[in-house]
Design a protein around this motif. Structure first.
Motif, PDB file in Angstrom:
ATOM      1  N   TYR A  19       0.938  -1.381   0.035  1.00  8.40           N
ATOM      2  CA  TYR A  19       0.284  -0.032   0.199  1.00  8.40           C
ATOM      3  C   TYR A  19       0.848   1.715   0.061  1.00  8.40           C
ATOM      4  O   TYR A  19       1.649   1.463   1.000  1.00  8.40           O
ATOM      5  CB  TYR A  19      -0.847  -0.249   1.129  1.00  8.40           C
ATOM      6  CG  TYR A  19      -1.469  -1.662   1.556  1.00  8.40           C
ATOM      7  CD1 TYR A  19      -2.322  -1.938   0.663  1.00  8.40           C
ATOM      8  CD2 TYR A  19      -1.648  -1.871   2.468  1.00  8.40           C
ATOM      9  CE1 TYR A  19      -3.509  -2.876   0.755  1.00  8.40           C
ATOM     10  CE2 TYR A  19      -2.318  -3.478   2.235  1.00  8.40           C
ATOM     11  CZ  TYR A  19      -2.946  -3.615   1.979  1.00  8.40           C
ATOM     12  OH  TYR A  19      -3.834  -4.755   1.157  1.00  8.40           O
ATOM     13  N   SER A  20       0.458   2.251  -1.011  1.00  6.77           N
ATOM     14  CA  SER A  20       1.358   3.214  -0.798  1.00  6.77           C
ATOM     15  C   SER A  20       0.990   4.775   0.292  1.00  6.77           C
ATOM     16  O   SER A  20      -0.130   5.248   0.136  1.00  6.77           O
ATOM     17  CB  SER A  20       1.662   3.969  -2.518  1.00  6.77           C
ATOM     18  OG  SER A  20       1.732   3.083  -3.305  1.00  6.77           O
ATOM     19  N   PHE A  21       2.151   4.942  -0.191  1.00  4.17           N
ATOM     20  CA  PHE A  21       1.459   6.074   1.577  1.00  4.17           C
ATOM     21  C   PHE A  21       2.212   7.401   1.129  1.00  4.17           C
ATOM     22  O   PHE A  21       3.407   7.158   1.528  1.00  4.17           O
ATOM     23  CB  PHE A  21       2.068   5.646   3.076  1.00  4.17           C
ATOM     24  CG  PHE A  21       1.905   6.284   3.616  1.00  4.17           C
ATOM     25  CD1 PHE A  21       0.916   6.606   4.489  1.00  4.17           C
ATOM     26  CD2 PHE A  21       2.431   7.926   4.226  1.00  4.17           C
ATOM     27  CE1 PHE A  21       0.244   7.409   5.639  1.00  4.17           C
ATOM     28  CE2 PHE A  21       2.209   8.799   5.324  1.00  4.17           C
ATOM     29  CZ  PHE A  21       0.635   8.262   6.570  1.00  4.17           C
ATOM     30  N   GLU A  80       9.741   9.034   4.133  1.00  2.43           N
ATOM     31  CA  GLU A  80       8.918   8.185   3.136  1.00  2.43           C
ATOM     32  C   GLU A  80       8.736   7.483   3.173  1.00  2.43           C
ATOM     33  O   GLU A  80       9.904   6.528   2.907  1.00  2.43           O
ATOM     34  CB  GLU A  80       8.666   8.597   1.430  1.00  2.43           C
ATOM     35  CG  GLU A  80       8.768  10.411   1.167  1.00  2.43           C
ATOM     36  CD  GLU A  80       9.037  10.779  -0.196  1.00  2.43           C
ATOM     37  OE1 GLU A  80       9.597   9.784  -0.846  1.00  2.43           O
ATOM     38  OE2 GLU A  80       9.072  12.060  -0.657  1.00  2.43           O
ATOM     39  N   VAL A  81       7.237   5.728   2.883  1.00  2.00           N
ATOM     40  CA  VAL A  81       6.924   4.689   3.238  1.00  2.00           C
ATOM     41  C   VAL A  81       6.473   4.037   1.930  1.00  2.00           C
ATOM     42  O   VAL A  81       5.893   4.743   1.384  1.00  2.00           O
ATOM     43  CB  VAL A  81       6.886   4.541   4.680  1.00  2.00           C
ATOM     44  CG1 VAL A  81       7.865   5.261   6.097  1.00  2.00           C
ATOM     45  CG2 VAL A  81       6.118   4.829   4.975  1.00  2.00           C
ATOM     46  N   CYS A  82       6.471   2.777   2.674  1.00  2.00           N
ATOM     47  CA  CYS A  82       5.327   1.626   1.671  1.00  2.00           C
ATOM     48  C   CYS A  82       4.987   1.117   3.089  1.00  2.00           C
ATOM     49  O   CYS A  82       5.792   0.575   3.805  1.00  2.00           O
ATOM     50  CB  CYS A  82       6.437   0.710   0.943  1.00  2.00           C
ATOM     51  SG  CYS A  82       5.499  -0.398   0.109  1.00  2.00           S
ATOM     52  N   LEU A  83       3.417   0.977   3.177  1.00  2.00           N
ATOM     53  CA  LEU A  83       3.415   0.184   3.599  1.00  2.00           C
ATOM     54  C   LEU A  83       2.826  -1.299   3.507  1.00  2.00           C
ATOM     55  O   LEU A  83       2.828  -1.679   2.353  1.00  2.00           O
ATOM     56  CB  LEU A  83       1.972   0.868   4.182  1.00  2.00           C
ATOM     57  CG  LEU A  83       1.754   2.051   5.286  1.00  2.00           C
ATOM     58  CD1 LEU A  83       0.288   2.810   4.960  1.00  2.00           C
ATOM     59  CD2 LEU A  83       2.720   2.156   6.056  1.00  2.00           C
ATOM     60  N   LEU A  84       3.080  -2.136   4.423  1.00  2.00           N
ATOM     61  CA  LEU A  84       3.134  -3.775   3.790  1.00  2.00           C
ATOM     62  C   LEU A  84       2.283  -4.604   4.999  1.00  2.00           C
ATOM     63  O   LEU A  84       2.264  -4.612   6.007  1.00  2.00           O
ATOM     64  CB  LEU A  84       4.690  -4.518   3.288  1.00  2.00           C
ATOM     65  CG  LEU A  84       5.703  -3.984   2.980  1.00  2.00           C
ATOM     66  CD1 LEU A  84       6.581  -4.916   3.185  1.00  2.00           C
ATOM     67  CD2 LEU A  84       5.006  -4.014   1.455  1.00  2.00           C
ATOM     68  N   SER A  85       1.306  -5.565   3.993  1.00  2.00           N
ATOM     69  CA  SER A  85       0.729  -6.178   5.321  1.00  2.00           C
ATOM     70  C   SER A  85       0.798  -7.995   4.535  1.00  2.00           C
ATOM     71  O   SER A  85       1.120  -8.419   3.588  1.00  2.00           O
ATOM     72  CB  SER A  85      -0.667  -5.555   4.904  1.00  2.00           C
ATOM     73  OG  SER A  85      -2.088  -7.074   5.826  1.00  2.00           O
TER      74      SER A  85
END
Length: 154
Positions: A119-121, A129-134
């Motif tokens: 998921y892009s934040f 600046e980050v990317c979110l992972l699940s």
């Protein structure tokens, strides 16, 4: 009388300095915001969206969504990738005192390389600046929370 005025002044200062809401991610990073809304794409051609949930409207659902988001891992921005929003996408807009940050949840499919949902934040978490992972499909889980016990159906 002076003590009462001092006490009232301290209460106003502390209330004005409140940090609002906070998400503590699985990897330990913290993100603060005042409120959030969840949107879906209502027109794919124009890429327009409509709000389906606002955190001001339902405290219980807000807390459940926050808890769900705390299961996300923070990853380097290099793990994010461009996607085209469609009718199955979710957009979460976090409102802060001075700005808005946006979490785009475009895909309900695992990434082939990491085996996770990406998921892009758009904003910063702890100055990065980050990317979110699940490990699981957050889109489906958030939609279940929003639409449960509701006459509105997706």
């Amino acid at each position: 009388m002076k003590k009462l005025l001092l006490l009232i002044s301290i209460i106003f200062i502390l209330t004005g300095c409140s940090k609002g809401e906070e998400i503590v991610f699985k990897t330990g990073e913290r993100y603060q915001f005042n409120e959030f809304s969840v949107k879906i794409i209502d027109n794919e051609e124009e890429v327009s969206s409509v709000e389906i949930f606002n955190s001001k409207d339902d405290e219980k659902k807000k807390d459940r969504i926050k808890n769900l988001l705390s299961d996300l891992d923070i990853s380097d921005i290099g793990n994010s990738y461009d996607s085209i929003p469609d009718k199955n996408s979710l957009i979460i807009v976090f409102k802060n005192k001075n700005n808005e940050d946006t979490l785009y949840m475009y895909d309900s499919e695992r990434d082939g390389n990491t085996g996770k949902f990406h998921y892009s934040f758009y904003g910063e978490i702890e100055g990065k600046e980050v990317c979110l992972l699940s490990d699981y499909d957050m889109i489906t889980e958030i939609m279940k929370i929003i639409y449960e016990d509701s006459s509105i159906k997706k």
